[in-house]
Enzyme design. Structure first.
Site, PDB file in Angstrom:
ATOM      1  N   PHE A   1       7.106   0.740   5.003  1.00 45.99           N
ATOM      2  CA  PHE A   1       8.294   0.843   5.395  1.00 45.99           C
ATOM      3  C   PHE A   1       9.145   1.775   4.286  1.00 45.99           C
ATOM      4  O   PHE A   1      10.473   1.584   4.183  1.00 45.99           O
ATOM      5  CB  PHE A   1       8.983  -0.439   5.764  1.00 45.99           C
ATOM      6  CG  PHE A   1       8.292  -1.333   6.386  1.00 45.99           C
ATOM      7  CD1 PHE A   1       7.592  -1.058   7.758  1.00 45.99           C
ATOM      8  CD2 PHE A   1       7.774  -2.699   5.736  1.00 45.99           C
ATOM      9  CE1 PHE A   1       7.044  -1.858   8.155  1.00 45.99           C
ATOM     10  CE2 PHE A   1       6.959  -3.531   6.253  1.00 45.99           C
ATOM     11  CZ  PHE A   1       6.396  -3.347   7.347  1.00 45.99           C
ATOM     12  N   CYS A   2       8.276   2.564   3.743  1.00 47.47           N
ATOM     13  CA  CYS A   2       9.062   3.321   2.686  1.00 47.47           C
ATOM     14  C   CYS A   2       9.675   2.803   1.440  1.00 47.47           C
ATOM     15  O   CYS A   2      10.718   3.103   0.817  1.00 47.47           O
ATOM     16  CB  CYS A   2       9.991   4.505   3.265  1.00 47.47           C
ATOM     17  SG  CYS A   2       9.197   5.624   4.337  1.00 47.47           S
ATOM     18  N   ASN A   3       9.454   1.594   1.085  1.00 43.18           N
ATOM     19  CA  ASN A   3       9.997   0.676   0.356  1.00 43.18           C
ATOM     20  C   ASN A   3       8.926   0.042  -0.703  1.00 43.18           C
ATOM     21  O   ASN A   3       8.589  -1.423  -0.572  1.00 43.18           O
ATOM     22  CB  ASN A   3      10.655  -0.560   1.007  1.00 43.18           C
ATOM     23  CG  ASN A   3      11.728  -1.254   0.039  1.00 43.18           C
ATOM     24  OD1 ASN A   3      11.371  -1.572  -1.106  1.00 43.18           O
ATOM     25  ND2 ASN A   3      12.783  -1.671   0.630  1.00 43.18           N
TER      26      ASN A   3
ATOM     27  N   ASN B   1      12.395   4.630  -0.559  1.00 46.63           N
ATOM     28  CA  ASN B   1      11.897   5.725  -1.209  1.00 46.63           C
ATOM     29  C   ASN B   1      12.746   6.950  -1.217  1.00 46.63           C
ATOM     30  O   ASN B   1      12.898   7.592  -2.132  1.00 46.63           O
ATOM     31  CB  ASN B   1      10.707   6.430  -0.596  1.00 46.63           C
ATOM     32  CG  ASN B   1       9.300   5.882  -1.259  1.00 46.63           C
ATOM     33  OD1 ASN B   1       9.606   5.094  -2.478  1.00 46.63           O
ATOM     34  ND2 ASN B   1       8.101   5.764  -0.675  1.00 46.63           N
TER      35      ASN B   1
END
Ligand SMILES: Cc1ncc(COP(=O)(O)O)c(C=O)c1O
Length: 486
Positions: free
Chosen positions: A391-393, A133
């Site tokens: 996982f911020c993805n 992100n």
């Protein structure tokens, strides 16, 4: 034969990494003293005891003040900061062509590029669906300046960049405008190593390239004399644990000269006036290091790089590859009593062009998703540190589960109260897809016993039915998983 014998027979290279077992005893003894299985190296690396000792000795021996002044304490600190900067450039074979800008973390480095890249109407920002992100966030600056945004898709189930779609996107850059491609050298979601040849390919088509190396450099060598992205971002704690709070933007000098900073701050100007509101930005990295650097921590970067060099990146990479191969095959083989698979892996199931980050979900014998947040709790009770969530993805997760635009709209319909936990709930009602997973990642101090402890935990979920999402729910207020009716 015991498992270790099977393992050594299947992965004979592991025996050549035995020095890491001695290193673990000497430098990472706290792991085994506490019976801890650390499997979150993509979240953060672990430091060796000697790194902290050497750093503490340095701080306790010398008098260090805020750098960039003429006092003895300041000069001493400036020397250390510049020595660390030179060590970073040397480590990545980047001296001469690149400038190293110290930042608080990889995110800080990304923001420096995002806000200063000369986006304009006609510019394009091309992101891969697999991005953290902190890279996705660049789009806000690009769109605000009138640039257009595209995402290059991933192939399923391997979650690699779709090479044909990427080539089509790259061919569409209008000459005369600045275009930026940003992609990760290694995915923090699937562990996929994306092809570094993409850097040359994009540059030849008129793009500048930002390489997110945060998840790659802890276990791989990045040689910037061979691959020359315009921008490289990373966080040092991911490479060697200590220090946190220091990252780096490695930027080619020509690319640095094209950036336009939207502001100035203490430390970044040669001259500023209040009358006439004029300022002259400092040259090179100094124009990008806002305010006071995390100066006492920066010498620990040089210590950490030396540590990594002594240990040997090739050795670390080889060990991680062997352990990852074993882990992947064992997970694929896990079966419930009725013969159905227990685990779904996201991304490649072999070690070809992938690193030691392995993301998965567990299912019950009828194929219902087990609650990964509850699994994290249970693993924690067994002394295992792993990570769950997205996982911020988000892009890699969406591709992994083939989430449709309608699925995402159903999540967004939750309004301001939307959260990953609630979105997973919505997806369960829409047919059982997930929007999050469980991730284990291996690194410098990992050993066979760590992997076996995790596999024992995983095998313990055979015929498990009480942990499906239907049987548990997530209490947002207390941030805890609660059983229905409790
Ligand atoms: C691939 C990747 N990029 C960027 C980041 C952001 O790093 P930081 O939080 O240190 O800024 C991370 C962190 O997990 C990452 O894995």
């Amino acid at each position: 034969m015991h498992d270790i014998e099977h393992f050594l027979a299947a992965y004979p290279d592991y025996a050549h990494t035995a020095a890491l077992d001695e290193l673990r005893r000497r430098e990472y003894g706290r792991l085994d003293a506490a019976g801890h299985v650390y499997l979150d190296y993509t979240g953060g690396g672990l430091h060796a005891a000697s790194q902290v000792r050497e750093h503490a000795e340095l701080l306790n021996q010398e008098v260090f003040g805020n750098p960039h002044s003429a006092s003895p304490s300041s000069i001493a600190m400036t020397r250390r900061v510049e020595s660390a900067r030179a060590a970073v450039l040397d480590y990545f074979d980047a001296a001469g062509e690149y400038t190293a800008v110290f930042t608080p973390n990889a995110t800080g480095a990304l923001k420096l590029v995002a806000e200063a890249f000369p986006f304009e109407p006609g510019s394009r920002l091309l992101l891969t669906a697999d991005n953290h992100n902190s890279v996705n966030g660049i789009r806000e600056f690009a769109l605000a300046k009138g640039a257009s945004l595209d995402y290059a898709p991933l192939t399923r189930p391997d979650l690699r960049i779709d090479a044909a779609a990427m080539a089509t996107e790259l061919a569409q850059a209008e000459r005369g405008c600045s275009h930026l491609l940003a992609f990760p050298a290694q995915s923090n979601f699937s562990g996929v190593k994306h092809p570094l040849a993409l850097v040359d390919q994009a540059q030849a088509a008129g793009w500048q390239v930002l390489l997110d190396a945060a998840a790659f450099v802890p276990t791989n060598r990045l040689d910037l004399s061979a691959v020359r992205p315009d921008f490289v971002v990373l966080s040092f704690y991911k490479m060697f644990g200590h220090p946190t709070g220091v990252g780096c933007l490695l930027v080619r000098k020509a690319a640095l000269a094209r950036l336009r900073r939207p502001w100035f701050a203490g430390g970044t100007v040669n001259f500023a006036t209040t009358q006439g509101a004029m300022h002259v930005l400092s040259k090179g990295e100094a124009g990008f290091e806002d305010g006071t650097l995390n100066y006492l921590s920066i010498p620990a970067v040089e210590i950490g790089l030396r540590h990594l060099q002594r240990v040997g990146l090739e050795r670390i990479q080889s060990r991680v590859r062997c352990l990852t191969g074993w882990l992947l095959s064992a997970l694929v083989a896990l079966r419930h009593g009725n013969g159905r698979p227990m685990v779904r892996l996201y991304g490649p199931t072999t070690t070809v062009e992938r690193g030691g980050t392995v993301t998965m979900n567990f299912y019950d014998p009828e194929g219902h998703l087990l609650d990964y947040r509850r699994l994290e709790e249970l693993a924690g009770e067994r002394g295992i540190s792993l990570r769950t969530g997205c996982f911020c993805n988000p892009g890699a997760g969406e591709a992994a589960e083939a989430l449709s635009e309608d699925d995402l709209k159903a999540g967004l319909a939750l309004g301001e109260d939307v959260s990953l936990a609630r979105f997973v709930g919505v997806l369960q009602q829409r047919g059982g897809k997930s929007a999050g997973a469980l991730r284990v990642s291996l690194g410098l101090a990992s050993n066979f016993a760590d992997v076996q402890r995790f596999l024992a935990f995983a095998a313990g979920l055979r015929d498990e039915t009480s942990l499906t999402l239907g049987a548990v729910s997530f209490d947002i207020e207390s941030c805890r998983v609660v059983r229905d009716g409790s």
